[in-house]
Structures are given as C-alpha cells and as structure tokens.
Design an enzyme around this catalytic site. Structure first.
Site, PDB file in Angstrom:
ATOM      1  N   LYS A   1      96.574  12.764  31.838  1.00  0.00           N
ATOM      2  CA  LYS A   1      95.185  12.423  32.219  1.00  0.00           C
ATOM      3  C   LYS A   1      95.255  11.170  33.064  1.00  0.00           C
ATOM      4  CE  LYS A   1      91.696  10.403  29.611  1.00  0.00           C
ATOM      5  NZ  LYS A   1      90.468  10.408  28.774  1.00  0.00           N
TER       6      LYS A   1
ATOM      7  N   SER B   1      81.574  -1.405  22.954  1.00  0.00           N
ATOM      8  CA  SER B   1      82.571  -2.140  23.747  1.00  0.00           C
ATOM      9  C   SER B   1      82.693  -3.569  23.220  1.00  0.00           C
ATOM     10  CB  SER B   1      82.146  -2.181  25.218  1.00  0.00           C
ATOM     11  OG  SER B   1      81.815  -0.902  25.673  1.00  0.00           O
TER      12      SER B   1
ATOM     13  N   ARG C   1      86.347  15.166  23.130  1.00  0.00           N
ATOM     14  CA  ARG C   1      87.579  14.976  22.336  1.00  0.00           C
ATOM     15  C   ARG C   1      87.482  13.724  21.474  1.00  0.00           C
ATOM     16  NH1 ARG C   1      89.936   9.856  23.563  1.00  0.00           N
ATOM     17  NH2 ARG C   1      91.529   9.998  25.170  1.00  0.00           N
TER      18      ARG C   1
ATOM     19  N   MET D   1      85.743   3.812  16.633  1.00  0.00           N
ATOM     20  CA  MET D   1      86.120   4.590  17.819  1.00  0.00           C
ATOM     21  C   MET D   1      86.075   3.782  19.118  1.00  0.00           C
ATOM     22  SD  MET D   1      86.759   7.295  16.222  1.00  0.00           S
ATOM     23  CE  MET D   1      87.238   8.249  17.649  1.00  0.00           C
ATOM     24  N   GLY D   2      85.496   2.596  19.096  1.00  0.00           N
ATOM     25  CA  GLY D   2      85.300   1.873  20.354  1.00  0.00           C
ATOM     26  C   GLY D   2      86.494   1.061  20.805  1.00  0.00           C
TER      27      GLY D   2
ATOM     28  N   HIS E   1      77.114   5.858  26.184  1.00  0.00           N
ATOM     29  CA  HIS E   1      77.385   7.228  26.650  1.00  0.00           C
ATOM     30  C   HIS E   1      78.034   8.097  25.563  1.00  0.00           C
ATOM     31  CE1 HIS E   1      78.398  10.470  29.333  1.00  0.00           C
ATOM     32  NE2 HIS E   1      79.678  10.360  29.006  1.00  0.00           N
ATOM     33  N   GLN E   2      79.027   7.547  24.868  1.00  0.00           N
ATOM     34  CA  GLN E   2      79.763   8.364  23.888  1.00  0.00           C
ATOM     35  C   GLN E   2      78.940   8.674  22.635  1.00  0.00           C
ATOM     36  OE1 GLN E   2      82.898   9.379  24.621  1.00  0.00           O
ATOM     37  NE2 GLN E   2      82.964   8.141  26.482  1.00  0.00           N
TER      38      GLN E   2
ATOM     39  N   GLY F   1      90.369   5.314  15.521  1.00  0.00           N
ATOM     40  CA  GLY F   1      90.550   6.325  16.577  1.00  0.00           C
ATOM     41  C   GLY F   1      90.769   5.651  17.918  1.00  0.00           C
TER      42      GLY F   1
HETATM   43  P1  NAD Z   1      78.925   2.571  27.256  1.00  0.00           P
HETATM   44  O1  NAD Z   1      79.168   1.475  28.256  1.00  0.00           O
HETATM   45  O2  NAD Z   1      78.119   3.738  27.639  1.00  0.00           O
HETATM   46  O3  NAD Z   1      78.270   1.944  25.924  1.00  0.00           O
HETATM   47  C1  NAD Z   1      78.766   0.724  25.387  1.00  0.00           C
HETATM   48  C2  NAD Z   1      78.208   0.484  24.010  1.00  0.00           C
HETATM   49  O4  NAD Z   1      78.706  -0.768  23.542  1.00  0.00           O
HETATM   50  C3  NAD Z   1      76.692   0.369  23.955  1.00  0.00           C
HETATM   51  O5  NAD Z   1      76.282   0.714  22.650  1.00  0.00           O
HETATM   52  C4  NAD Z   1      76.464  -1.123  24.227  1.00  0.00           C
HETATM   53  O6  NAD Z   1      75.212  -1.554  23.732  1.00  0.00           O
HETATM   54  C5  NAD Z   1      77.618  -1.713  23.447  1.00  0.00           C
HETATM   55  N1  NAD Z   1      78.132  -2.976  23.989  1.00  0.00           N
HETATM   56  C6  NAD Z   1      78.329  -3.290  25.287  1.00  0.00           C
HETATM   57  N2  NAD Z   1      78.848  -4.542  25.371  1.00  0.00           N
HETATM   58  C7  NAD Z   1      78.975  -4.994  24.095  1.00  0.00           C
HETATM   59  C8  NAD Z   1      79.444  -6.201  23.524  1.00  0.00           C
HETATM   60  N3  NAD Z   1      79.922  -7.199  24.280  1.00  0.00           N
HETATM   61  N4  NAD Z   1      79.411  -6.328  22.179  1.00  0.00           N
HETATM   62  C9  NAD Z   1      78.971  -5.323  21.398  1.00  0.00           C
HETATM   63  N5  NAD Z   1      78.528  -4.144  21.893  1.00  0.00           N
HETATM   64  C10 NAD Z   1      78.525  -3.989  23.227  1.00  0.00           C
HETATM   65  O7  NAD Z   1      80.384   2.993  26.755  1.00  0.00           O
HETATM   66  P2  NAD Z   1      80.817   4.356  26.046  1.00  0.00           P
HETATM   67  O8  NAD Z   1      81.327   5.296  27.075  1.00  0.00           O
HETATM   68  O9  NAD Z   1      79.779   4.782  25.099  1.00  0.00           O
HETATM   69  O10 NAD Z   1      82.106   3.851  25.248  1.00  0.00           O
HETATM   70  C11 NAD Z   1      81.963   3.007  24.123  1.00  0.00           C
HETATM   71  C12 NAD Z   1      83.322   2.455  23.746  1.00  0.00           C
HETATM   72  O11 NAD Z   1      84.184   3.522  23.362  1.00  0.00           O
HETATM   73  C13 NAD Z   1      84.040   1.742  24.888  1.00  0.00           C
HETATM   74  O12 NAD Z   1      84.626   0.563  24.357  1.00  0.00           O
HETATM   75  C14 NAD Z   1      85.100   2.723  25.336  1.00  0.00           C
HETATM   76  O13 NAD Z   1      86.220   2.084  25.910  1.00  0.00           O
HETATM   77  C15 NAD Z   1      85.437   3.368  24.008  1.00  0.00           C
HETATM   78  N6  NAD Z   1      86.050   4.705  24.095  1.00  0.00           N
HETATM   79  C16 NAD Z   1      86.999   5.003  23.178  1.00  0.00           C
HETATM   80  C17 NAD Z   1      87.602   6.248  23.197  1.00  0.00           C
HETATM   81  C18 NAD Z   1      88.635   6.601  22.158  1.00  0.00           C
HETATM   82  O14 NAD Z   1      89.317   7.619  22.302  1.00  0.00           O
HETATM   83  N7  NAD Z   1      88.760   5.845  21.114  1.00  0.00           N
HETATM   84  C19 NAD Z   1      87.238   7.189  24.160  1.00  0.00           C
HETATM   85  C20 NAD Z   1      86.229   6.866  25.067  1.00  0.00           C
HETATM   86  C21 NAD Z   1      85.632   5.607  25.014  1.00  0.00           C
END
Ligand code: NAD
Length: 335
Positions: free
Chosen positions: A81, A213, A124, A233-234, A151-152, A306
């Site tokens: 990927k 995030s 996934r 998961m974040g 988004h997730q 995760g």
């Molecule tokens: P997004 O930008 O759409 O949403 C971000 C989320 O985090 C929102 O709820 C926002 O309010 C919050 N946020 C933003 N800045 C913040 C901060 N400084 N402190 C606390 N909360 C904060 O992102 P997304 O696509 O929903 O992804 C969310 C997280 O999941 C990201 O960190 C991304 O890297 C991670 N992610 C992990 C996997 C995995 O396999 N584990 C896969 C995809 C994404």
C-alpha cells in the site's frame, strides 16, 4: 471459465484496476471482518509477515509519503500500500489521506491488481477494532463509547455495533461540532445517542473505541470501569497518544503486531515508562487461533492497540480484487 491464480484473483491477462467506487460497491463490512480476522490469524501462526515500513516527509506539499508491504502465505496476498498524508488536500476537495494498493502474483511476481485504498483503509481499520470486540469484549456489553468523531469514526461505529447487542452509544470528541455525524448514524441504526464528558464515558461504556489524532491522554485509568474493552485505534505514529499509560499497565493488552505496538502504537508510552513490556502484549491472532484465552474474567479490562499493518491492506485489497473480477466490475490494462 477464467482460471484462478493461487491468490484467488482470476488469471485474465493484464492488471485489474479496481476503483474506489467499485471497492465501496463490492466490499462490505462482513467481507472486511473475515479478511482481517484471517490475516491476524495468519500473522500469529507465522504464515504472514509485514516488511519494514517506509514513511518519509518528502519536503513538498507538507506531505508524508510511504509504503507498507508484506506477504501472507495463507491468503496468498503479496503487495504494497503506497500513499500517505497530504494536509493541503482539503482545500482541493480531496481526502488528506491518500492510498493505493498494488497486488502481485506470489507465483510469478507479475502485477495483478491496482486497487483504490482510501475506502479500504477505513473498512479495514473498522474491521480491526470489530475483530477485537468480537474476541475480547464481554458478551453482555450494552453501551458503546466513542472517543473521536472524524472520518474514520462512522466506519468504526457501524462495524462495532454489529459485534454485540448494544443498546446505546455515548460519545465525546475534542471538537464537539463533529459529533452530529455519529448521532446521524445512530439515528439511522435506531440506537439512542448521547454526547457525554470523558469521565461519564469511562463510567458508563462497556466497550470504548478511541479514534483521534491526539498527542496526549484523553482517557485516564481511574475513569474506566472493570470489565471494559477498549480499542485504541488512533495512535499510529511516534508521539501520538490517546489513553493514560496506567490504563495499559492495568489492562490485558492485545495488538495487531507487537513490534508496531511498542514503537508507534498506543503501547509506546507505557513501554517507555516501564509500565508494560513487549512480552506482556499478545497478538490478537493468538486469541483467534485459540492459542491464548483472551478475556479470562468479567472484571478484566482488555485493551486492543490497533496500529494498522500493511497486511490488513493487502487482505482487503485482495478481497476487493477477487469480488470485483467475479462481478465483472474491474477494468483491465496491459503493461
Ligand atoms: P480526522 O482528521 O478525520 O479526525 C481526527 C479526529 O481526531 C477528530 O475526532 C478530531 O476531533 C480529533 N483530533 C484532531 N486533533 C486532535 C488533537 N490534537 N487532540 C485530540 N483529538 C484531536 O482523522 P481520521 O481519518 O478519523 O483518523 C483518526 C486517527 O486514526 C488519526 O490519528 C489516523 O492517523 C488514525 N488512523 C489509524 C489507523 C489504524 O490502522 N490504526 C488507520 C487510519 C487512521
């Protein structure tokens, strides 16, 4: 009839192109769940392994670019990927996270499919926490707590509620203006929804998903009640953090891959503070393979870290390519 290769992809001449729209049309949550459960099992039994991850700031467009790859001998998925994070994409009407999966025939090395990776990343990742809930949450879990509303989060919510007989959803997000998105999904699913503060969320939720995030703990150990299952998961990068390291010290900790968990996952902080060791973290595939009992008591806190591995992307992309070809929805090119 078109012959089938060992990776399950039809051996038509050329490379199958599977668009984002086709991925959305052919890969459902149940497909993603079984692809992820199978690949976690294969990782734990030594049949599948991830190659070292490459991730670089390219010095252009503020972008982080990289690729994740691996080989799953059980699922016969080989590929990578590629993509990353382009923060200025929103102003162009594009998704900030961009990814594309390439699959190769493990028997010949020939490129077999190019698959859009944006929708698949979300399904996934949601399947990953859903697998953890299926295997680790208390069977009588009733209240789902969501921390994060980006988004997730809606993908996470939809996959999670299918794993237990949840009666309501509570949520907190640092930006409360995003919460109506989660509420809309709950309305659609007929589940009561309530925005709460973080302490209330810890006191009431039986299962918690964190998908933010954040770079600091959002949930403290003392707020979490016995018996809770938490899917963090974040946290997928060095420095990110969603929960108190004391929570990992108190919980039985599971992950997709231990090496990532301790370096870029939620466990990085507890390990750095000597509150947890790598040996205390169990790959969830061991639970799936019945080599580890998983949850052993109703009072135990279980935590799934995760981190997101390339093999998950290959697993769902292989499923997408197989289904798209079967349903005659792939396009074909020759190199
Ligand atoms: P997004 O930008 O759409 O949403 C971000 C989320 O985090 C929102 O709820 C926002 O309010 C919050 N946020 C933003 N800045 C913040 C901060 N400084 N402190 C606390 N909360 C904060 O992102 P997304 O696509 O929903 O992804 C969310 C997280 O999941 C990201 O960190 C991304 O890297 C991670 N992610 C992990 C996997 C995995 O396999 N584990 C896969 C995809 C994404």
């Amino acid at each position: 009839m078109t012959p089938t290769l060992s990776n399950g992809i039809a051996a038509k001449q050329g490379i199958a192109i599977v668009s984002e729209a086709v991925c959305e049309a052919v890969v459902g949550r149940a497909d993603a769940f079984s692809a992820i459960e199978n690949v976690f099992a294969a990782m734990a039994s030594g049949d599948a392994y991830n190659f070292p991850v490459v991730r670089e700031a390219i010095g252009h467009a503020n972008a982080l670019y990289g690729f994740k790859s691996g080989f799953d001998r059980a699922g016969m998925a080989l590929g990578l990927k590629s993509g990353g994070y382009w923060p200025d994409n929103t102003s162009r009407g594009l998704t900030n996270h961009q990814s594309t999966v390439m699959l190769f025939d493990p028997d010949t090395g020939q490129a077999k499919a190019i698959v859009g990776g944006n929708y698949l990343t979300a399904v996934r990742t949601a399947a990953s926490s859903a697998v953890s809930i299926a295997h680790l949450a208390r069977p009588d879990a009733k209240v789902l707590g969501m921390v994060g509303a980006g988004h997730q989060s809606t993908f996470q919510l939809r996959a999670a509620v299918e794993q237990r007989q949840f009666e309501r959803v509570i949520a907190w997000n640092p930006h409360p203006e995003y919460l109506p998105k989660l509420e809309a999904v709950c309305n659609e699913l007929g589940l009561p929804f309530e925005a709460v503060d973080r302490q209330q969320l810890g006191a009431q939720a039986d299962v918690i998903i964190t998908i933010t995030s954040a770079f600091e703990p959002l949930l403290m150990r003392d707020w979490i009640k016995p018996g809770t299952h938490i899917a963090c998961m974040g946290t997928d990068t060095k420095g990110k953090q969603e929960v108190d390291p004391e929570l990992l010290a108190a919980a039985t900790v599971f992950t997709d891959e231990v090496a990532q968990s301790i370096s870029i996952g939620e466990a990085q902080h507890a390990v750095a503070e000597s509150k947890l060791t790598a040996e205390q973290i169990t790959p969830i595939g061991q639970v799936i393979n019945a080599a580890h009992p998983g949850r052993t008591s109703d009072d135990e806190i279980t935590l799934f870290d995760g981190t997101g591995v390339g093999l998950q992307d290959l697993a769902v992309a292989s499923t997408a390519a197989k289904l798209a070809i079967e349903k005659d929805q792939a396009s074909w090119i020759q190199l």
